[in-house]
Design an enzyme around this catalytic site. Sequence first.
Site, PDB file in Angstrom:
ATOM      1  CG  HIS A 134       0.778   4.347   7.724  1.00  0.00           C
ATOM      2  ND1 HIS A 134      -0.360   3.913   7.152  1.00  0.00           N
ATOM      3  CD2 HIS A 134       1.798   3.314   7.253  1.00  0.00           C
ATOM      4  CE1 HIS A 134       0.114   2.600   6.236  1.00  0.00           C
ATOM      5  NE2 HIS A 134       1.233   2.654   6.532  1.00  0.00           N
ATOM      6  CG  HIS A 167       8.980  -1.462   3.137  1.00  0.00           C
ATOM      7  ND1 HIS A 167       8.088  -2.629   3.541  1.00  0.00           N
ATOM      8  CD2 HIS A 167       7.950  -0.326   3.538  1.00  0.00           C
ATOM      9  CE1 HIS A 167       6.781  -1.806   4.081  1.00  0.00           C
ATOM     10  NE2 HIS A 167       6.913  -0.663   4.261  1.00  0.00           N
ATOM     11  CD  GLU A 202       3.534  -1.730   6.364  1.00  0.00           C
ATOM     12  OE1 GLU A 202       3.442  -0.574   6.603  1.00  0.00           O
ATOM     13  OE2 GLU A 202       3.408  -1.927   5.026  1.00  0.00           O
ATOM     14  CG  HIS A 227      -0.379  -0.133   2.587  1.00  0.00           C
ATOM     15  ND1 HIS A 227      -1.109  -0.806   3.355  1.00  0.00           N
ATOM     16  CD2 HIS A 227       0.637   0.407   3.135  1.00  0.00           C
ATOM     17  CE1 HIS A 227      -0.064  -0.748   4.625  1.00  0.00           C
ATOM     18  NE2 HIS A 227       0.787   0.095   4.513  1.00  0.00           N
TER      19      HIS A 227
HETATM   20 FE   LIG Z   1       2.085   0.977   5.587  1.00  0.00          FE
END
Ligand SMILES: [Fe+2]
Length: 283
Positions: A59, A193, A240, A12
């Site tokens: 977030h 990431h 995530e 996302h």
């Molecule tokens: Fe995220």
Amino acid sequence: MAEIVAGVASSHVPAIGVAMDQGKTHEAYWEPLFRGFERSRQWMAALQPDVAIVVYNDHATAFSLEVIPTFALGCAAEFFPADEGWGRRPVPSVTGHPELAWHLAQSLILDEFDITIVNRMEVDHGLTVPLSLLFGKTPRWPCPVIPLCVNVVQYPPPTGHRCFMLGRAIRKAVERFAADLRVVIFGTGGMSHQLQGQRAGLINREFDTRFLDMLVDDPRAAAAIPHVEYLREAGSEGIELVMWLVMRGALAEQVREVHRHYHVPASNTAVGHLILENRANSP
Ligand SMILES: [Fe+2]
């Protein structure tokens, strides 16, 4: 009876939303990424789900360090796209499905999952980017959406196994809902990431590929991955991926891989995407 008919996994990355909003999807940098979602949009248009449950993380938009729910379920009738610092994304507001959401809350809590019920919440890129990828640019999302936030921002996030079992409980709850609804469930975030520190920019294609394979054929092995392995192999934000296990847990034991796409990079993130359908007669 309602049923979960398919699962979608998708990163996302916020920059994907910006590229769509600013008409940059055909630029050389972005074209290979978006090409991998063309078939997904056709598939989704043919599926025509009645409801989407979108598992994502907030977030620091709706929640801050003042309140950190591990699992937060959106039970409202409407969720507006959040302003994350550069204005609201020009995407439709999200229509909820309060009746199914409250049914889920009741079933999950009585099933011993401590869900936070949220009656007012803005939704950030974690939810709107996967919707854009799968539904395209549209004046109105084609179905109601139930947001389910998982805390993966502040330690301790839930384990992959807990997320997988939550998915199982969601499937059970959906199948006990009286109305005939065809539900699609999204697991979002990832893949490898890391946004900060000495290893910022970390991408691990080998881990990501193994995770995609496991998610399809051996989800219990994926659910057994400990937090420290996500950190080591997929970077600090790779955690995530536990949200993909909620989606997978909500599907049948055996699934069919309809589509897979993996692309590096989008910003400094490895983008992964799967479409899974339940195999006929699988428990
Ligand atoms: Fe995220």
